[in-house]
Design a protein around this motif. Structure first.
Motif, PDB file in Angstrom:
ATOM      1  N   VAL A 133      24.157   5.797   1.568  1.00 58.63           N
ATOM      2  CA  VAL A 133      23.799   4.520   2.194  1.00 58.63           C
ATOM      3  C   VAL A 133      23.995   3.438   1.147  1.00 58.63           C
ATOM      4  CG1 VAL A 133      21.960   3.164   3.213  1.00 58.63           C
ATOM      5  CG2 VAL A 133      22.156   5.574   3.753  1.00 58.63           C
ATOM      6  N   GLU A 134      24.956   2.568   1.382  1.00 58.50           N
ATOM      7  CA  GLU A 134      25.214   1.537   0.383  1.00 58.50           C
ATOM      8  C   GLU A 134      24.320   0.321   0.632  1.00 58.50           C
ATOM      9  OE1 GLU A 134      29.245   1.041  -0.390  1.00 58.50           O
ATOM     10  OE2 GLU A 134      28.962  -0.512  -1.907  1.00 58.50           O
ATOM     11  N   TYR A 135      24.210  -0.038   1.894  1.00 57.02           N
ATOM     12  CA  TYR A 135      23.329  -1.158   2.230  1.00 57.02           C
ATOM     13  C   TYR A 135      22.403  -0.720   3.358  1.00 57.02           C
ATOM     14  CZ  TYR A 135      27.182  -3.600  -0.030  1.00 57.02           C
ATOM     15  OH  TYR A 135      28.143  -3.976  -0.896  1.00 57.02           O
ATOM     16  N   LEU A 136      21.162  -1.122   3.217  1.00 58.61           N
ATOM     17  CA  LEU A 136      20.196  -0.875   4.289  1.00 58.61           C
ATOM     18  C   LEU A 136      19.796  -2.245   4.838  1.00 58.61           C
ATOM     19  CD1 LEU A 136      18.377   1.381   5.590  1.00 58.61           C
ATOM     20  CD2 LEU A 136      16.630   0.682   3.980  1.00 58.61           C
ATOM     21  N   VAL A 137      20.056  -2.457   6.103  1.00 60.02           N
ATOM     22  CA  VAL A 137      19.876  -3.803   6.655  1.00 60.02           C
ATOM     23  C   VAL A 137      19.002  -3.736   7.904  1.00 60.02           C
ATOM     24  CG1 VAL A 137      21.087  -5.883   7.396  1.00 60.02           C
ATOM     25  CG2 VAL A 137      22.251  -4.241   5.945  1.00 60.02           C
TER      26      VAL A 137
ATOM     27  N   THR B  42       0.848  -1.185   0.000  1.00 63.91           N
ATOM     28  CA  THR B  42       0.000   0.000   0.000  1.00 63.91           C
ATOM     29  C   THR B  42       0.890   1.242   0.000  1.00 63.91           C
ATOM     30  OG1 THR B  42      -0.057  -0.162   2.369  1.00 63.91           O
ATOM     31  CG2 THR B  42      -1.974  -1.007   1.198  1.00 63.91           C
ATOM     32  N   GLU B  43       0.290   2.340  -0.375  1.00 65.07           N
ATOM     33  CA  GLU B  43       1.055   3.584  -0.502  1.00 65.07           C
ATOM     34  C   GLU B  43       1.686   3.962   0.843  1.00 65.07           C
ATOM     35  OE1 GLU B  43       0.158   7.961  -2.092  1.00 65.07           O
ATOM     36  OE2 GLU B  43      -1.152   6.379  -2.845  1.00 65.07           O
ATOM     37  N   GLY B  44       2.878   4.483   0.778  1.00 64.77           N
ATOM     38  CA  GLY B  44       3.541   4.926   2.004  1.00 64.77           C
ATOM     39  C   GLY B  44       4.362   3.851   2.679  1.00 64.77           C
ATOM     40  N   LYS B  45       4.368   2.644   2.099  1.00 68.88           N
ATOM     41  CA  LYS B  45       5.168   1.557   2.673  1.00 68.88           C
ATOM     42  C   LYS B  45       6.221   1.145   1.643  1.00 68.88           C
ATOM     43  CE  LYS B  45       2.212   0.982   6.144  1.00 68.88           C
ATOM     44  NZ  LYS B  45       2.548   1.388   7.474  1.00 68.88           N
ATOM     45  N   SER B  46       7.354   0.747   2.136  1.00 69.79           N
ATOM     46  CA  SER B  46       8.402   0.270   1.229  1.00 69.79           C
ATOM     47  C   SER B  46       9.023  -0.998   1.803  1.00 69.79           C
ATOM     48  CB  SER B  46       9.520   1.307   1.093  1.00 69.79           C
ATOM     49  OG  SER B  46       8.996   2.527   0.713  1.00 69.79           O
ATOM     50  N   TYR B  47       9.511  -1.834   0.909  1.00 72.96           N
ATOM     51  CA  TYR B  47      10.188  -3.050   1.351  1.00 72.96           C
ATOM     52  C   TYR B  47      11.569  -2.718   1.887  1.00 72.96           C
ATOM     53  CZ  TYR B  47       6.627  -5.970  -0.757  1.00 72.96           C
ATOM     54  OH  TYR B  47       5.438  -6.588  -1.054  1.00 72.96           O
ATOM     55  N   ILE B  48      11.953  -3.418   2.945  1.00 77.25           N
ATOM     56  CA  ILE B  48      13.321  -3.316   3.441  1.00 77.25           C
ATOM     57  C   ILE B  48      14.095  -4.547   2.955  1.00 77.25           C
ATOM     58  CG2 ILE B  48      14.764  -3.244   5.507  1.00 77.25           C
ATOM     59  CD1 ILE B  48      12.324  -1.860   6.865  1.00 77.25           C
ATOM     60  N   HIS B  49      13.505  -5.713   3.167  1.00 81.01           N
ATOM     61  CA  HIS B  49      14.109  -6.940   2.645  1.00 81.01           C
ATOM     62  C   HIS B  49      13.005  -7.811   2.081  1.00 81.01           C
ATOM     63  CE1 HIS B  49      18.064  -6.392   4.409  1.00 81.01           C
ATOM     64  NE2 HIS B  49      17.500  -6.039   5.546  1.00 81.01           N
ATOM     65  N   ARG B  50      13.298  -8.466   0.992  1.00 78.11           N
ATOM     66  CA  ARG B  50      12.417  -9.545   0.542  1.00 78.11           C
ATOM     67  C   ARG B  50      13.267 -10.799   0.615  1.00 78.11           C
ATOM     68  NH1 ARG B  50      10.005  -6.237  -4.522  1.00 78.11           N
ATOM     69  NH2 ARG B  50      12.073  -5.318  -4.358  1.00 78.11           N
ATOM     70  N   ILE B  51      12.971 -11.590   1.655  1.00 72.57           N
ATOM     71  CA  ILE B  51      13.870 -12.694   1.962  1.00 72.57           C
ATOM     72  C   ILE B  51      13.280 -13.995   1.441  1.00 72.57           C
ATOM     73  CG2 ILE B  51      15.012 -13.939   3.841  1.00 72.57           C
ATOM     74  CD1 ILE B  51      14.356 -11.383   5.560  1.00 72.57           C
ATOM     75  N   CYS B  52      14.059 -14.702   0.663  1.00 74.33           N
ATOM     76  CA  CYS B  52      13.602 -15.992   0.153  1.00 74.33           C
ATOM     77  C   CYS B  52      13.833 -17.049   1.230  1.00 74.33           C
ATOM     78  CB  CYS B  52      14.359 -16.355  -1.114  1.00 74.33           C
ATOM     79  SG  CYS B  52      13.747 -17.875  -1.819  1.00 74.33           S
ATOM     80  N   CYS B  53      12.753 -17.675   1.693  1.00 74.24           N
ATOM     81  CA  CYS B  53      12.879 -18.628   2.800  1.00 74.24           C
ATOM     82  C   CYS B  53      13.046 -20.057   2.290  1.00 74.24           C
ATOM     83  CB  CYS B  53      11.639 -18.596   3.684  1.00 74.24           C
ATOM     84  SG  CYS B  53      11.124 -16.969   4.141  1.00 74.24           S
ATOM     85  N   GLY B  54      12.684 -20.298   1.057  1.00 73.35           N
ATOM     86  CA  GLY B  54      12.793 -21.664   0.544  1.00 73.35           C
ATOM     87  C   GLY B  54      11.784 -21.886  -0.567  1.00 73.35           C
TER      88      GLY B  54
END
Lengths: 397, 478
Positions: free
Chosen positions: A180-184, A121-133
């Motif tokens: 900012v090179e990496y955001l973790v 939704t608007e106003g939200k951004s992904y920080i990580h999209r982690i592949c779990c399997g």
């Protein structure tokens, strides 16, 4: 010739701004070369509430770190946390295209793209999209290539936060001319610092109990399976204590650090001590029992909330142990309490033997993990770059 | 259409009449012609709602009350309100300003108005105004005490909370009962319209919604409302005189912290007169904080001047429904507050005062007076915990007169009566008072302490920033 890169790990914590500077050589070796620290005032519950002050303090920490090393920093690996960070599970699927029903790289990519493409939704951004399997015909596997089946599903843990808050954190760094090179997500960084590959493979829940929030990440089969934030931290314990034993915040903090215990024995229950110790007006005796009740109530709540978040993994042998880290994990008796509530063996984080002894503090877990994260990424870059270089050379010929 | 009225149309103002009397007040407001606000009637009595002719009506209860009202039974009203909580939330949601009109003492009004205020407060409505008519003393102590409790509850959750004791409004008129009640309703209607007019943008000088919000920024401040009219040559002086004597001030002109003055006058009003009038009104309330004013021209007024003042009181004093505090009480409290800092230090403080004979004379008698006065002056047997919160630090630290054991229990139950959802944390608020033995450095309403300036941390309906032991009702013995 060796390729070296200097990178700063910045943790904008509720309690402090922590900067570690590391030198990454050839993407393989990480040398810790300096550190800086500043108190934080513009941050509460890990959310930046006053960007200007936070920026000034972060700059102070970075300048201090730069001075200690003489190196100049260009890019930053930034740890992020905050109550706004949330996550959800998303599964993307694709049918296996080959006639022989063998899963190929492109099938996996399609399933991954399907999972990753979920729009927030608007106003939200992904920080990580982690592949779990992955699941090949509903059977879990961590490496689907070469398996046979008609359908492949990619399971993702999508960690997102408020765009504004993330932008604020990045702005803090950019405001003094760094990139900012990496955001973790900070719990991911902490987990890198305090657990080893074997623990991650067997199933470990890492909880970074900081000042403002408690960030967690669950590893299984060497991959992060779930991560999130419980909006309770050490500040909450202090605040509770200041209400419970009616002392100022500063005194409550002192008492928490020196006498706070999450679990106590029967004998300790009747122990009393002076609140200030100077026996002046206002000084009073406080019973250990009162302090324990306040702290215990808060921490039990924290671990119960954590248990509620991890219902998918509790009771099916997925988690083998719990590792606590972060400044508040130094509270005496916290591991016993966590173990009692969550039902898993629990211990404080242990650092790799390569970490200098003077850095082996739970408070530094995130910053150390950030440097290691940056090294891993550099290493990935290098390996892909080196392949490219080889190709380039071949074509030149 | 000027830009301001466009803006005010964008402002979502909702006027909610609760209970029979509330609906009557809405009717009065409607009778004054169209206004820039949505009018909503909420009642448990379906027939009253359908008769009212109000466009947006919400009937509560259904089967619980058989749509016939709750007959003054607050328990039934609460049941009805909780059954329709979602609809009530819809009434207050997304509003910029909400005005709740009600008569307290009955069933629906006393229960639904506090609930609405709470929902609005939690829903982040920017300005919550409550206008409540309090019951006549002769209606019985039960109704009076219910009204008192309800008012104190909603008072804490509103930016503007004005109580209008029916006793005062009615005692001044020799009119028939119906006329007297009508007049009380009219009085509320006028107050609401005056506020709406101020922010409507129809005047020459307008006070806008942000000004109103700024002036009434705090929740739970004691607010007052007064209006006066003057005619003829000395209209200005007469209007201010009437303003001072406005029945709603209960003969007790408060010192205003923040003040909003609205003047409606004829076309011929002179500038210097207006200025003098504003000065007079300001002086009258001894206003030293923010003062906002609006001037509106009404061609029908000719030489008539109407002045309306609404504001917050300087220091928290007793609510207008109760007998006014004697003026000397205030400095005495300050004295006792210093002593209050530590129980152990009380004998010391008295020793000091004994060594200075003059102080002894000043200190001691009021001490006695206060300790005995509060129970005496308050005919209502049960004191609301909210009020205890306001006065607690001001009382001398005498353990005996503080009715902890006998009255704490029933108080908690009653406090919980208006509450819903977060009952536990509401109850646990009592604890610090019951076990008070040290510095009082936290207000009960600010249980979040360190986190008070951060957004609430809601999980499973609980604010995690509020100490867990308070929410879990765990008793801490020091």
């Amino acid at each position: 010739m060796s390729d070296s890169k200097t990178i700063a790990a910045l943790e904008i914590g509720t309690g402090k701004m922590q900067v570690f500077i590391g030198e990454i050589i050839d993407g393989k070796t990480l040398n810790f070369i300096g550190s800086g620290q500043a108190t934080t005032e513009g941050v509460k519950k890990a959310d930046i509430i006053d960007v200007r002050r936070a920026a000034a303090q972060a700059q102070a920490a970075i300048v201090m770190a730069e001075r200690s090393t003489g190196a100049s920093i260009k890019s930053v690996c930034l740890g992020i946390s905050g109550t706004h960070i949330k996550g959800f599970r998303n599964i993307g699927s694709a049918s296996v295209s080959g006639a022989d029903a063998v899963v190929r790289e492109e099938d996996v990519e399609r399933a991954k793209d399907d999972a990753r493409s979920k729009i927030l939704t608007e106003g939200k951004s992904y920080i990580h999209r982690i592949c779990c399997g992955y699941y090949v015909d509903d059977v879990f596997t961590s490496s689907p290539l070469g398996k046979t089946g008609s359908r492949i599903d990619a399971e993702y843990w999508m960690l997102y936060g408020d765009s504004d808050k993330i932008a604020d954190a990045i702005h803090v760094v950019q405001s003094f001319g760094l990139e900012v090179e990496y955001l973790v997500f900070s719990a991911l960084a902490s987990a890198i610092a305090v657990t080893n590959a074997e623990q991650k493979n067997n199933g470990v829940l890492v909880v970074d109990i900081g000042c403002g929030t408690s960030d967690y990440v669950l590893y299984k089969y060497g991959r992060p399976m779930q991560a999130g934030v419980i909006p309770i931290g050490g500040d909450h314990i202090t605040n509770d204590l200041s209400y419970g034993i009616r002392l100022s915040r500063a005194n409550s903090e002192r008492i928490k650090r020196h006498c706070g215990k999450a679990t106590i024995t029967e004998d300790e229950r009747s122990e009393k001590f002076w609140s200030f110790g100077d026996k002046q007006i206002g000084d009073k005796k406080i019973s250990m029992d009162a302090i324990n009740k306040v702290i215990r109530a808060r921490l039990e709540e924290l671990f119960l909330l954590l248990r509620d978040e991890l219902t998918d993994f509790i009771g099916n042998d997925s988690i083998k142990e719990v590792v606590l880290t972060g400044g508040s994990s130094n509270l005496s008796g916290i591991c016993e309490l966590a173990s009692a509530v969550l039902g898993f063996p629990c211990s404080q984080g242990k650092f790799d033997s390569s970490v200098r002894p003077n850095l082996r503090h739970q408070e530094f877990a995130t910053a150390l993990g950030l440097l290691e994260y940056a090294r891993e990424q550099e290493s990935n870059k290098q390996s892909s770059a080196s392949i490219f270089d080889t190709f380039a050379k071949i074509f030149k010929r | 259409m000027n830009p301001q009225s466009q803006q005010s149309q964008k402002l979502k103002i909702r006027i909610v009449g609760v209970g029979n009397a509330g609906v009557e007040m809405l009717k009065k407001i409607c009778a004054h012609g169209p206004i820039d606000a949505t009018i909503v009637a909420v009642d448990t009595d379906l027939s009253a709602l359908s008769k009212s002719g109000v466009k947006h009506a919400l009937a509560l209860g259904g089967e619980i009350t058989d749509n016939m009202g709750c007959g003054g039974d607050p328990t039934l009203a609460k049941e009805a309100a909780l059954a329709n909580l979602a609809s009530l939330r819809a009434v207050v949601n997304n509003a910029d300003m909400i005005v709740i009109l009600t008569a307290l003492g009955g069933g629906t009004g006393s229960v639904v108005a506090p609930i609405l205020s709470k929902l609005a407060f939690e829903g982040g409505v920017k300005c919550i105004a409550n206008f409540c008519i309090l019951p006549l003393q002769l209606e019985g102590a039960e109704r009076v005490s219910l009204a008192d409790k309800a008012f104190k509850y909603l008072h804490k959750r509103s930016n503007i909370a004005i109580s209008m004791p029916n006793d005062i409004i009615m005692s001044r008129t020799g009119k028939s009962l119906k006329e007297a009640y009508d007049e009380a309703n009219e009085c509320v209607a006028n107050a609401v319209l005056a506020i709406l007019n101020m922010i409507s943008g129809r005047g020459i000088i307008n006070t806008d919604f942000p000004t109103l919000r700024k002036i009434f920024a705090a929740h739970g401040a004691n607010s007052f409302f007064a209006s006066g009219q003057g005619f003829g040559e000395n209209a200005a002086e007469e209007a201010v005189e009437k303003l001072k004597k406005c029945p709603l001030l209960s003969d007790n002109i408060p010192s205003a912290k923040n003040l909003l003055i609205n003047i409606v006058c004829g076309e011929n009003m002179e500038m210097n007169k207006t200025r003098a009038l504003l000065e007079l009104a300001k002086q009258c309330f001894n206003a030293n904080g923010r003062v906002g004013y609006g001037i509106e021209i009404n061609p029908d007024f000719d030489s008539k001047i109407e002045i309306t003042a609404i504001g917050t009181e300087e220091a928290p004093s007793q609510l207008s429904s109760e007998p006014a505090i004697q003026p000397e009480a205030a400095p005495v409290r300050r004295e006792t507050e210093q002593i209050m800092s530590n129980e152990n230090s009380l004998p010391q403080a008295q020793n000091i005062s004994e060594s200075i004979p003059q102080d002894e004379i000043q200190l001691k008698p009021p001490h006695k007076r206060i300790s005995t006065k509060i129970p005496e002056d308050n005919p209502v047997p049960v004191k609301n915990p909210d009020e205890a919160a306001v006065f607690e630090p001001l009382k001398p630290p005498q353990p005996a007169p503080r009715p902890v054991t006998e009255e704490e229990e029933p108080q908690r139950k009653r406090r919980g009566f208006f509450g819903f959802g977060r009952k536990k944390s509401e109850q646990t608020q009592e604890q610090p008072v019951a076990t008070q033995s040290e510095f009082k450095f936290v207000e009960k309403s600010q249980q979040r302490g360190f986190f008070e300036d951060t957004p609430p941390n809601i999980r499973n309906g609980e604010d995690l920033d509020v100490p867990t032991f308070m929410r879990r009702n765990i008793k801490i013995n020091l």
